[in-house]
Design an enzyme around this catalytic site. Structure first.
Site, PDB file in Angstrom:
ATOM      1  N   HIS A  28      -4.451 -10.737  14.703  1.00  0.00           N
ATOM      2  CA  HIS A  28      -3.248  -9.936  14.763  1.00  0.00           C
ATOM      3  C   HIS A  28      -2.685  -9.940  16.174  1.00  0.00           C
ATOM      4  O   HIS A  28      -3.209 -10.588  17.069  1.00  0.00           O
ATOM      5  CB  HIS A  28      -3.547  -8.496  14.334  1.00  0.00           C
ATOM      6  N   ASP A  82      -5.504  -6.188   7.542  1.00  0.00           N
ATOM      7  CA  ASP A  82      -6.819  -5.972   8.136  1.00  0.00           C
ATOM      8  C   ASP A  82      -7.864  -6.005   7.022  1.00  0.00           C
ATOM      9  O   ASP A  82      -7.537  -6.253   5.858  1.00  0.00           O
ATOM     10  CB  ASP A  82      -6.872  -4.656   8.912  1.00  0.00           C
ATOM     11  N   GLU A 103      -9.529  -3.649   5.607  1.00  0.00           N
ATOM     12  CA  GLU A 103      -9.279  -2.618   4.597  1.00  0.00           C
ATOM     13  C   GLU A 103      -8.206  -3.098   3.625  1.00  0.00           C
ATOM     14  O   GLU A 103      -8.323  -2.952   2.411  1.00  0.00           O
ATOM     15  CB  GLU A 103      -8.840  -1.327   5.286  1.00  0.00           C
ATOM     16  N   TYR A 107       1.813  -3.833  13.397  1.00  0.00           N
ATOM     17  CA  TYR A 107       0.703  -3.118  12.771  1.00  0.00           C
ATOM     18  C   TYR A 107      -0.151  -2.436  13.827  1.00  0.00           C
ATOM     19  O   TYR A 107      -0.512  -3.033  14.846  1.00  0.00           O
ATOM     20  CB  TYR A 107      -0.140  -4.087  11.943  1.00  0.00           C
ATOM     21  N   ARG A 124      -3.238  -1.024  13.740  1.00  0.00           N
ATOM     22  CA  ARG A 124      -4.711  -1.069  13.764  1.00  0.00           C
ATOM     23  C   ARG A 124      -5.145  -2.461  14.197  1.00  0.00           C
ATOM     24  O   ARG A 124      -5.160  -3.393  13.402  1.00  0.00           O
ATOM     25  CB  ARG A 124      -5.282  -0.713  12.388  1.00  0.00           C
ATOM     26  N   GLU A 134       0.813  -1.221   0.000  1.00  0.00           N
ATOM     27  CA  GLU A 134       0.000   0.000   0.000  1.00  0.00           C
ATOM     28  C   GLU A 134       0.847   1.271   0.000  1.00  0.00           C
ATOM     29  O   GLU A 134       0.594   2.209  -0.740  1.00  0.00           O
ATOM     30  CB  GLU A 134      -0.933   0.020   1.221  1.00  0.00           C
ATOM     31  N   ASP A 143      -2.043  -4.190   3.733  1.00  0.00           N
ATOM     32  CA  ASP A 143      -2.070  -4.248   5.197  1.00  0.00           C
ATOM     33  C   ASP A 143      -2.913  -5.411   5.729  1.00  0.00           C
ATOM     34  O   ASP A 143      -3.882  -5.839   5.087  1.00  0.00           O
ATOM     35  CB  ASP A 143      -2.603  -2.935   5.764  1.00  0.00           C
TER      36      ASP A 143
END
Length: 673
Positions: free
Chosen positions: A337, A85, A87, A292, A294, A7, A83
């Site tokens: 995660h 997640d 998203e 990470y 989030r 990303e 990433d």
């Protein structure tokens, strides 16, 4: 050549170096596609065709997509490394679809940290895109688009509001409800009676074994007349207590702690954490410093736990080794995660301080020591309770002494010290104590405090509303829409915010509420777990929502502009107050036939310079006439304080010094002049 798509551009060189010359690492620069603004209501969704989304390249991404297609043609295999997640999963799917990949030439790789070992391990264990996660994220995006577009249009046409949203409007409702609770609150008077001794104080608690509540001065004086300065020690109790250690950071607890301890807004915290995650040049290597950022999980990897236990033993000793703390996550997807932690426990903040900015160092330090503290032993205190008797009245003193610092050895500077030390009463030769004085004091009960960013994020998480990645955006949106003013870090709803909330509650109280929004989050989790059909979720919602919107458009009264009582000098029509991009202004009600705008010169009381944009800080009234001090560049800058700035800066944290009564103090930290 093998192509890897991530990303963020800042990751590419680091990951390419880890993988070697057979790999080319490029960036999608975030999302490459979004819903179009075509079709019914401009939603970009074909409602009648099972909510089929119509995607188009995101703004400025045509050139990126074109370049990525060239890279795909020049490669024999593609790895999607967005990433870890929902998203990121959705971005991978959009890349897969836009670049016309197929299952034979692509794989998905997921890593929670950008270190050589983690990246190489991920490439040894590739997977395919999780379509359930993609459906969950796509459903969230469509729900937000439908609610946002339809309600925002309604608010713009009927009220002074600019937007509404699925989570945003519930967050605003919490702020408005709290303000009304404060306005309706009726303070109750109560009195305390405190016995003051040489080394400690004791407060009246009971009369003849029953709790006592003193409601007035006369009652307090009556009790004082019955007391002597001679107190009998009735009981002394000492107990060893455990002060439980902390959990490692999740996204929301990181945002809350940085707001409380560092005075950082949630968006600033996440921006800095993103940089620490993506990679930093620390001299010997370029590496991601944290995992990470989030996540809802407090889980730590076995490897990190083992390394940290060894580090604790070597640096602090066996008695400082703690235990793994567990927490039941509400969100199984995010719990795959880890918590936010340093990628290496050996990489202390002090060892890399020279490579970090001041703010990066602060964020990295608090993450590092929180993760370290979470695996250290609990602290221990010796708690003392002293009970005194005086003519049937019972007084109580409590205190504690830290007997073993445990995790506070490293995390103590981030924790409020609540120790109250009482004397060692075992050395006293008598059980009679003589007070220096016995004093009454008047108090009043207080309403619940207004929300700050930190407490609002905590409340949203507790209610199951929104997700970690959305909190900072929600905070910024309600400020940017002029729904709230932030004064001394606390949210005060504006007239526009109150009006918008009231109108939404009048017509959408069964949708814009805590329970419905939290249940919708649960449905999105069920979609991610393949336990519910996403089309059913969208259909059920739309069939309930759209009739309410139609009713609101038909029945909601349009807010009339406020008359000033003056006449237009050009056409003699009434002058009204209108809202524009830069705040309120006075103009002709006969617009667009008459375009007269009144030029107003207001006397401004300037009290200093804004620390955020260097414009003037001026004295302003609230809607109830109470004075505060805000930036003259509002609404572009929303800096504000209740207390009057002195013009000086705090010697400890460089924030503005302010006058509070006769006290000169810092507006951010505890420093007093």
């Amino acid at each position: 050549m093998k192509l890897v798509i991530v990303e963020s551009p800042s990751k590419t060189k680091t990951i390419e170096k880890y993988l070697g010359k057979d790999y080319k690492v490029v960036s999608s620069k975030g999302h490459i596609r979004d819903l179009a603004t075509t079709g019914k209501y401009g939603l970009g969704i074909d409602i009648e065709n099972n909510f089929k989304p119509n995607y188009k390249p995101a703004k400025g991404k045509n050139a990126v997509i074109k370049e990525l297609k060239k890279d795909v043609l020049n490669s024999n295999y593609v790895y999607l490394a967005t990433d870890p997640d929902r998203e990121g999963e959705a971005i991978s799917w959009h890349l897969y679809d836009s670049l016309e990949l197929n299952d034979e030439i692509y794989e998905r790789v997921i890593f929670n940290e950008i270190t050589k070992d983690a990246v190489l391990k991920a490439f040894k264990n590739p997977i395919k895109i999780n379509n359930d996660l993609v459906k969950s994220q796509e459903t969230r995006r469509m729900l937000d688009r439908i609610i946002g577009f339809r309600l925002s249009k309604l608010m713009q046409s009927k009220t002074g509001g600019k937007s509404a949203g699925r989570v945003q409007s519930v967050a605003l409702k919490l702020i408005v409800d709290r303000e009304r609770e404060i306005e309706a609150f009726i303070p109750e008077e109560y009195w305390n009676i405190t016995a003051q001794f040489k080394d400690f104080e004791s407060i009246l608690e009971k009369y003849r074994g029953k709790k006592i509540k003193i409601t007035g001065e006369a009652e307090a004086n009556e009790i004082l007349n019955k007391l002597s300065k001679s107190f009998v020690i009735e009981n002394i109790e000492q107990k060893e207590k455990t002060k439980k250690g902390v959990m490692p950071f999740t996204t929301s607890t990181l945002q809350q702690t940085c707001a409380n301890r560092l005075n950082f807004g949630s968006s600033k915290t996440m921006k800095i954490a993103q940089k620490l995650y993506e990679s930093v040049n620390i001299g010997t290597e370029t590496v991601g410093l944290i995992t990470y950022m989030r996540t809802d999980s407090t889980r730590l990897s076995p490897g990190f736990i083992d390394d940290t236990y060894k580090y604790i033993k070597k640096k602090y000793g066996d008695n400082y080794i703690g235990y793994v703390k567990t927490n039941k996550s509400k969100n199984k997807v995010q719990d795959a995660h880890e918590a936010i932690r340093p990628t290496s426990i050996e990489r202390t903040p002090e060892s890399i301080k020279d490579y970090l900015s001041n703010d990066e160092y602060k964020i990295y330090s608090i993450i590092y020591y929180r993760a370290l503290a979470s695996l250290m032993s609990d602290a221990k205190t010796l708690a003392t309770t002293l009970i005194l008797e005086n003519n049937g009245y019972t007084f109580k003193s409590t205190g504690s002494i830290l007997t073993f610092d445990g995790y506070l050895k490293v995390y103590g500077k981030y924790v409020n010290n609540e120790d109250v030390i009482l004397p060692d009463f075992s050395n006293y030769k008598t059980n009679i104590l003589i007070a220096n004085d016995i004093l009454p004091s008047q108090h009043f009960t207080k309403p619940a405090a207004r929300y700050t960013e930190s407490t609002l994020i905590k409340e949203l998480e507790a209610l199951g509303i929104g997700r970690p990645s959305t909190y900072s955006k929600i905070m910024e949106t309600i400020k940017a829409r002029d729904y709230v003013s932030v004064i001394d870090k606390k949210f005060h709803p504006t007239e526009t915010g109150i009006e918008t909330t009231d109108k939404l509650q009048e017509y959408f109280q069964n949708i814009i509420n805590i329970e419905y929004t939290a249940n919708m989050e649960n449905d999105l989790d069920k979609i991610a777990d393949n336990k519910i059909d996403h089309i059913k979720v969208l259909t059920d919602f739309y069939n309930k929502f759209e009739p309410l919107v139609d009713k609101a458009f038909a029945e909601m009264e349009k807010k009339a502009p406020l008359l000033t009582g003056e006449k237009c000098p050009d056409c003699n029509s009434d002058l009204v107050i209108r809202k524009g991009r830069y705040g309120e202004f006075t103009a002709c009600s006969n617009y667009p036939t008459c375009r007269y705008i009144k030029k107003e010169e207001k006397e401004k009381i300037i009290v200093g310079k804004c620390p955020e944009c260097n414009n003037d800080i001026i004295q302003k009234p609230t809607r109830k006439g109470k004075l505060f001090y805000g930036c003259s560049n509002y609404p572009n800058c929303k800096f504000a304080l209740w207390d009057k700035p002195t013009g000086d800066k705090c010697p400890e944290c460089s924030s503005l010094m302010v006058e509070k009564g006769k006290i000169i103090k810092c507006s951010s930290c505890n420093y007093k002049k």
